[in-house]
Design a protein around this motif. Structure first.
Motif, short mmCIF file in Angstrom:
data_model
loop_
_atom_site.label_atom_id
_atom_site.label_comp_id
_atom_site.label_asym_id
_atom_site.label_seq_id
_atom_site.Cartn_x
_atom_site.Cartn_y
_atom_site.Cartn_z
N PRO A 1 -5.02 3.15 -0.81
CA PRO A 1 -6.09 2.81 -0.21
C PRO A 1 -7.31 2.49 -1.26
O PRO A 1 -8.11 1.67 -1.01
CB PRO A 1 -6.27 3.56 0.74
CG PRO A 1 -4.83 3.85 1.14
CD PRO A 1 -3.90 3.97 -0.10
N LEU B 1 -2.48 3.27 7.09
CA LEU B 1 -2.91 2.97 5.78
C LEU B 1 -3.67 1.61 5.54
O LEU B 1 -4.60 1.38 5.19
CB LEU B 1 -1.38 2.82 4.57
CG LEU B 1 -1.11 4.12 4.24
CD1 LEU B 1 0.18 3.80 3.24
CD2 LEU B 1 -2.18 4.64 3.32
N SER B 2 -2.86 0.74 6.45
CA SER B 2 -3.64 -0.60 6.60
C SER B 2 -4.94 -0.58 7.17
O SER B 2 -5.81 -1.35 6.76
CB SER B 2 -2.48 -1.62 7.31
OG SER B 2 -1.28 -1.67 6.72
N VAL C 1 -7.69 0.42 4.89
CA VAL C 1 -8.16 -0.57 3.96
C VAL C 1 -8.95 -1.58 4.47
O VAL C 1 -9.98 -1.94 4.16
CB VAL C 1 -6.79 -1.15 3.32
CG1 VAL C 1 -7.27 -2.21 2.12
CG2 VAL C 1 -6.13 0.06 2.49
N LEU D 1 0.86 -1.13 -0.07
CA LEU D 1 0.07 -0.26 -0.10
C LEU D 1 0.89 1.18 0.06
O LEU D 1 1.71 1.41 0.75
CB LEU D 1 -0.82 -0.07 1.28
CG LEU D 1 -1.67 -1.08 1.33
CD1 LEU D 1 -2.76 -0.87 2.87
CD2 LEU D 1 -3.09 -1.05 0.30
#
Length: 822
Positions: free
Chosen positions: A122, A151-152, A155, A88
């Motif tokens: 994302p 970021l993770s 998502v 990502l």
């Protein structure tokens, strides 16, 4: 070029491969167990990824993150599984993104580690999940490994929200994709070389349950009851994971199909014994997962908002099916006033209702029964045995019913002897099914042959038990006969019936073995068979049908014209030697009942010793149509005729019925008498009312999602649309040339006795006496008739009556063009 892009990380990937090899080999004599190996591999790959990521600049504030998908995300890393990773980035410069990706991917490629990778922002990740069902299912498992956790999180949380909000629209595609996968990969429980990942009952199905749980439409691991043989879905999942882990280790590569040549080594590694023990463990696990997925899909379908006109039905209808049993939202459930703790027969009534209607039993209902239903006392109550016969006589519908009972521990409670054959793999390739499934399949096939025998109940019982002695050592026919005797006594079979069932199990191989291995022209061969069976013509008839059902249920090609002709020839020769059976005869007339004949039409209703069962006695001046009218009135009152005896003397008829209400209590005898008089006077159109009631019951059904649309049952609204077995009409000559005995063998339907009796009335034929018996789903109705009233030759009258009788009994449905059942 690759080395330049790897930029010093190739050695790290090489070290990763060496470390994996050491884990697989173990240290000295220490060998990691399958679960420990998966955990160690997960930690190893995570360590390599976090170390390498930090070297190439993927840090918490870098705008990059690495998401694991698949086995690494679920902490189920197998020895040679591909790494499934998503890089990502927060809309970074393309050159920088390309450079970081190359430094992360190339070391893995150069070290020949399987890699499934993608690079997304994302927003792109969410777009892919929204448009690609497979990608969405994979990303539901995603787990942050290293880098920018925000970021993770964006998502993962976004995909879950998207999945939940869109599950209504995506569910049909999800179900279709699941069934397509099953069609491609087959059923793990019944494949010689099963696909552990994609087969029915495999790892993909566990992930499907997790996906439905994330959508909040079902539980991920539905409870199966305290007596479930498998230990539940989680244990079943672990077992299949362990087998697949050892499969990778033995094969030295990624592999999903368990090959026969690897089975013994894998079984030894898992300390399970040999390949047959491994197959049994796999079958148990796969059937447990498969049943749980059926429940999950059905629960999800019922939880989702309805479409079209069905959305206007705000409250699903609760339609009574039996005492304490109703249909609700397309499932068989307990009535609100049901008391499982005080009703031992409730388990079998629920099962019988499901078998007749083809509707699935609610998982919560089975769990409640498993938790609280008491044991059936020995001997079983007659109504519980009757319900068992209904299940066994329902054909292919019995398979799903018994499977559900078995997976939830209820079948083992009813049949403790079942444990020795449950999931037992066959010892030769000709058998398609495990031993327990073969027994159920044989009973299902036998239900289509019930009109060929005088005792359909004993045929389906013998079919269910014929191989019950397997898995215990010794001659399974001899061992099985003793076990069948034990089960028969628990069911409360009459001694004579018990002896027949035991003999069926003991000699179920006698006809096929003799016909295919002996000289049928040798009189000693026939004498040996007749002597073995004690000259019992009924037992010979039952064994003939059982031999056919057993062969058909074994697998494709086992039953054919050659085998059928040999066994048929042997049976014909034996019948010439065996004396015939006595014809049906009328019951004697009770003088006490005839003494009441002067009262006019008399209707009495009294309870029997069995719960939910009543005796109805009708005494009236003998007249044509009395039987059909009396039977029709009982049918309109939702009283199922279990048996009947019709006799006459001195101008009066005595009709005695044993009936069972479909639900609740029977009507008052005064009301039955009133309705009978109305019908005799022509003020109550019985057949029209019966047809209307039957049509209403069919249209009232609201089936939910069934396990497989390809096997939609031939029943709606609690009523069979088609019979399992073709009906048979048998004629026997009486002492008077104008009289005869006609025996009707058919599957039951509401008001059948009324319809049959009305046929004789229509043709001007007097019914002198009748004996009616309902055995499970089958009826054996014998009528003594006088054929002289029609003014035509008896042979002509017989033909007309037979055609009319066949028009009112259920007949089998025409075979589907794609029906490839063996």
């Amino acid at each position: 070029m690759a080395a330049e892009r790897a930029s010093g990380t190739t050695a790290g990937a090489t070290d990763l491969v060496r470390a994996r090899t050491k884990l697989l080999e173990g240290r000295g004599r220490t060998r990691l167990s399958a679960p420990a190996l998966r955990e160690a591999l997960t930690d190893l790959f995570e360590l390599w990824l976090t170390t390498t990521a930090s070297e190439v600049g993927i840090t918490p504030d870098s705008g990059f993150a690495v998401l694991a998908v698949g086995g690494l995300a679920r902490r189920e890393m197998l020895p040679f599984s591909d790494l499934d990773l998503v890089l990502l980035h927060d809309d970074m410069e393309p050159a920088l993104v390309s450079d970081v990706a190359d430094k992360l991917w190339y070391p893995l490629w150069d070290a020949h580690i399987g890699l499934d990778h993608s690079v997304r922002t994302p927003g792109q990740a969410l777009d892919v999940a929204a448009s690609d069902l497979t990608a969405a299912l994979g990303l539901l498992d995603a787990r942050h490994i290293v880098g920018d956790k925000e970021l993770s999180t964006a998502v993962v949380s976004g995909i879950v929200r998207q999945w939940r909000s869109g599950i209504r629209d995506r569910f049909p595609d999800l179900e279709e994709a699941t069934r397509a996968r099953w069609n491609r990969s087959g059923d793990i429980a019944h494949r010689a070389e099963p696909d552990l990942k994609s087969g029915r009952g495999g790892l993909r199905d566990v992930q499907l349950l997790d996906a439905l749980s994330l959508a909040q439409v079902t539980d991920a691991m539905p409870g199966l009851g305290p007596d479930s043989p498998s230990g539940g879905v989680q244990e079943a999942h672990r077992r299949i994971l362990d087998v697949r882990t050892e499969l990778h280790r033995v094969a030295g590569r990624g592999r999903d199909h368990l090959r026969a040549q690897d089975a013994d080594e894998i079984a030894a590694a898992l300390r399970l014994g040999d390949r047959f023990d491994l197959a049994r463990v796999l079958t148990d696990a796969a059937r447990t997962i498969g049943y749980s997925v059926d429940v999950g899909l059905r629960t999800a379908a019922n939880a989702l908002p309805r479409r079209g006109l069905s959305r206007l039905r705000l409250v699903p209808v609760r339609r009574p099916l039996d005492e304490g049993v109703v249909e609700h939202a397309g499932e068989v459930v307990l009535a609100r006033d049901a008391r499982p703790t005080k009703d031992p027969g409730l388990i079998m009534r629920v099962a019988a209702a499901a078998a007749v209607t083809g509707l699935p039993m609610s998982a919560s209902t089975l769990r409640r029964l498993s938790d609280s239903a008491p044991e059936l006392r020995e001997p079983w109550p007659k109504e519980a045995v009757d319900d068992l016969l209904v299940v066994l006589g329902s054909g292919s519908r019995a398979v799903a019913v018994i499977e559900a009972l078995d997976r939830t521990g209820l079948w083992g409670r009813l049949m403790p002897e079942w444990g020795a054959v449950r999931d037992l793999p066959p010892r030769d390739a000709v058998h398609t099914w495990t031993v327990d499934r073969h027994l159920v399949e044989t009973a299902a096939v036998a239900s289509g042959l019930t009109t060929r025998v005088a005792r359909p109940d004993l045929l389906v019982l013998g079919a269910l038990l014929h191989d019950i002695g397997k898995g215990r050592g010794g001659d399974h026919s001899v061992v099985g006969a003793d076990i069948a005797a034990q089960i028969g006594r628990r069911l409360g079979l009459w001694p004579s019936d018990l002896a027949v069932v035991v003999a069926m199990v003991r000699h179920h191989l006698l006809l096929p073995d003799t016909a295919t291995r002996r000289d049928l022209d040798d009189p000693a061969t026939v004498e040996r068979v007749v002597d073995t069976l004690g000259g019992d013509a009924r037992l010979l008839e039952l064994l003939h049908a059982l031999a056919e059902a057993d062969s058909i249920a074994t697998g494709p090609g086992v039953w054919g014209e050659w085998k059928a002709s040999l066994i048929g020839d042997l049976v014909h020769r034996c019948r010439l030697v065996v004396a015939g059976e006595a014809l049906p005869e009328p019951d004697p007339v009770d003088p006490a009942l005839l003494a009441r004949a002067d009262e006019g039409v008399v209707v009495d209703l009294t309870p029997t010793d069995a719960p939910h069962t009543f005796d109805v006695t009708v005494v009236a001046p003998d007249r044509r149509g009395l039987l059909s009218n009396a039977a029709g009135v009982l049918a309109l009152a939702s009283l199922r005729v279990l048996s009947a005896s019709v006799t006459s003397a001195r101008g009066h008829a005595v009709n005695r019925f044993v009936v069972s209400p479909a639900f609740g209590s029977p009507p008052e005898p005064g009301l039955l008498r009133q309705e009978l008089i109305r019908s005799l006077d022509g003020d109550l159109p019985l057949l029209e009312r019966l047809d209307a009631k039957e049509a209403e019951a069919r249209s009232a059904s609201t089936p939910g999602l069934l396990p497989d649309p390809a096997t939609v049952p031939r029943a709606v609204g609690g009523l069979p649309l088609h019979a399992q077995a073709p009906p048979r009409i048998l004629w026997f000559d009486g002492e008077d040339p104008a009289q005869a005995v006609v025996e009707v063998r058919a599957e039951d339907r509401p008001g059948l006795l009324c319809r049959l009796a009305a046929v004789f009335e229509t043709h001007g034929t007097d019914v002198l006496w009748a004996k009616v018996a309902t055995r499970g789903t089958s009826v054996i109705d014998a009528f003594g008739v006088d054929l002289s009233g029609g003014g035509e030759p008896a042979s002509v009258v017989r033909g007309e009556i037979e055609r009319s009788l066949l028009a009112v009994v259920p007949a089998p449905a025409p075979p589907a063009e794609d029906d490839d059942r063996p």
